[in-house]
Design a protein around this motif. Structure first.
Motif, mmCIF file in Angstrom:
data_model
loop_
_atom_site.group_PDB
_atom_site.id
_atom_site.type_symbol
_atom_site.label_atom_id
_atom_site.label_comp_id
_atom_site.label_asym_id
_atom_site.label_seq_id
_atom_site.Cartn_x
_atom_site.Cartn_y
_atom_site.Cartn_z
ATOM 1 N N GLU A 1 37.913 10.821 81.294
ATOM 2 C CA GLU A 1 36.556 10.855 80.760
ATOM 3 C C GLU A 1 36.102 9.447 80.373
ATOM 4 N N ARG A 2 34.838 9.141 80.675
ATOM 5 C CA ARG A 2 34.285 7.843 80.284
ATOM 6 C C ARG A 2 33.741 7.937 78.867
ATOM 7 N N SER A 3 33.643 6.793 78.216
ATOM 8 C CA SER A 3 33.047 6.743 76.879
ATOM 9 C C SER A 3 31.550 6.988 76.984
ATOM 10 N N ARG B 1 21.121 12.896 76.257
ATOM 11 C CA ARG B 1 22.007 13.798 75.528
ATOM 12 C C ARG B 1 22.636 14.831 76.453
ATOM 13 N N ARG B 2 21.862 15.311 77.414
ATOM 14 C CA ARG B 2 22.400 16.301 78.342
ATOM 15 C C ARG B 2 23.597 15.745 79.093
ATOM 16 N N ARG B 3 23.600 14.448 79.335
ATOM 17 C CA ARG B 3 24.702 13.806 80.047
ATOM 18 C C ARG B 3 25.877 13.442 79.142
ATOM 19 N N GLY B 4 25.760 13.780 77.865
ATOM 20 C CA GLY B 4 26.839 13.480 76.938
ATOM 21 C C GLY B 4 26.804 12.059 76.399
ATOM 22 N N ASP B 5 25.663 11.377 76.570
ATOM 23 C CA ASP B 5 25.541 10.013 76.105
ATOM 24 C C ASP B 5 24.735 9.972 74.808
ATOM 25 N N GLU B 6 24.504 8.764 74.284
ATOM 26 C CA GLU B 6 23.909 8.611 72.960
ATOM 27 C C GLU B 6 22.611 7.809 73.035
#
Length: 351
Positions: free
Chosen positions: A2-4, A29-34
């Protein structure tokens, strides 16, 4: 492996930025990013409880975003990350004698995310001329909310609702001319009104005059700021002038009456005399088939992408730029005067 999570900064200088940047935040956010927000002093704090605000430029630097998105004309050069222009509206040549400000290159951005045929070809030409930025046709992030939602809103009555939303530039804006006309129509026609002003319209006397008029009339609502889609959905016809907001409104399949538009066409019902506005609105409420056909053609020219994935394409543009172009373009102009002015405006005095 998993990438950060990737970090992105949403840069807001005026209140209209919220409706433009929130679809982008949703996709991030949908992509799991901030995503985090930086608000200039000129931008009112309208952040929601679950939205992160970065309060200082030093904190924004420590946040170390891979990209910064701005719907305005500038962006701090000293912040890290790819600088991305996502625009605050569609290209509208408001003054006949001037080139549209939409296409002004000020030397701040690495990427311009264009919206469709009305903007992409000219930006492609500018890209070749300058060589220090890339152009990606992604569609406008704000439009995602127009095509993802059911576009249904509860109405408090069956009366027609007219939205009046003029532009701010004196000499073009109708706000100074139409107060008596709107006051008369509100008193004599069976319509409800929503009146909103551009955040740059700062004539306090004029604002107070409209507020007093609305306070006296139960069928008139004066809202200092337009909430975009939420406001659009509550109305049936827009009354305007030469503002680019007309394109957004017509994308919902709703007609617009304009007063002395600088570039009228068959997609609008344009009048030159304020006395003709009432009848023009009556006509617009019937939604003539030919008018609605022209509206669809015109808005497609401005916004080519209607699948609700414009924000996704913007993030893909950032990825492509980092992978293939970062560090390989011409250097941006020094921009010393502009950079100094922006530092003074933001009170950031570090090199």
């Amino acid at each position: 492996m998993e990438r950060s999570p990737r970090r992105y900064l949403l840069y807001a200088s005026l209140s209209y930025a919220y409706a433009i940047l929130r679809p982008l935040q949703e996709e991030i956010r949908r992509r799991g990013d901030e995503a985090a927000w930086f608000l200039e002093p000129s931008c009112p704090d309208m952040l929601l409880l679950d939205e992160r605000r970065i309060s200082t430029l030093r904190d924004a630097i420590r946040w170390n975003p891979i990209a910064i998105f701005a719907p305005g004309n500038h962006i701090p050069d000293f912040l890290p990350g790819v600088k991305v222009a996502v625009f605050h509206g569609y290209p509208m040549k408001k003054r006949i004698e001037k080139i549209d400000d939409h296409f002004t290159i000020r030397g701040w951005f690495d990427i311009y995310c264009t919206q469709g045929p009305s903007s992409t070809p000219y930006f492609r030409m500018l890209e070749k001329r300058h060589g220090f930025f890339k152009v990606y046709e992604t569609g406008w992030t704000k439009a995602d909310s127009f095509f993802r939602n059911s576009n249904h809103v509860e109405r408090s009555s069956d009366r027609p609702v007219i939205l009046y939303s003029p532009t701010f530039t004196k000499g073009i804006s109708s706000a100074w001319d139409l107060l008596p006309t709107i006051t008369h129509l509100a008193a004599t026609r069976q319509w409800d009104w929503i009146i909103t002003f551009h955040p740059k319209l700062d004539d306090q006397q004029l604002i107070d005059d409209y507020q007093r008029m609305a306070d006296k009339m139960p069928n008139v609502e004066f809202a200092r700021l337009n909430k975009g889609l939420e406001t659009f959905l509550r109305s049936d016809v827009m009354l305007c002038d030469s503002s680019s907001i007309t394109v957004e409104y017509m994308m919902l399949g709703k007609p617009v009456v304009t007063y002395r538009n600088t570039h009228p066409g068959p997609h609008l019902i344009d009048v030159r005399n304020a006395d003709d506005i009432g009848q023009a609105i009556e006509t617009a409420l019937t939604r003539p088939p030919e008018l609605m056909k022209e509206i669809d053609r015109y808005t497609s020219h401005h916004e080519a992408h209607r699948d609700g994935h414009n924000s996704s394409r913007v993030l893909e543009a950032v990825d492509d730029f980092i992978a293939h172009h970062a560090g390989h373009l011409h250097r941006k102009p020094l921009n010393l005067i502009r950079r100094l002015k922006l530092r003074l405006k933001l009170r950031y005095y570090h090199l």
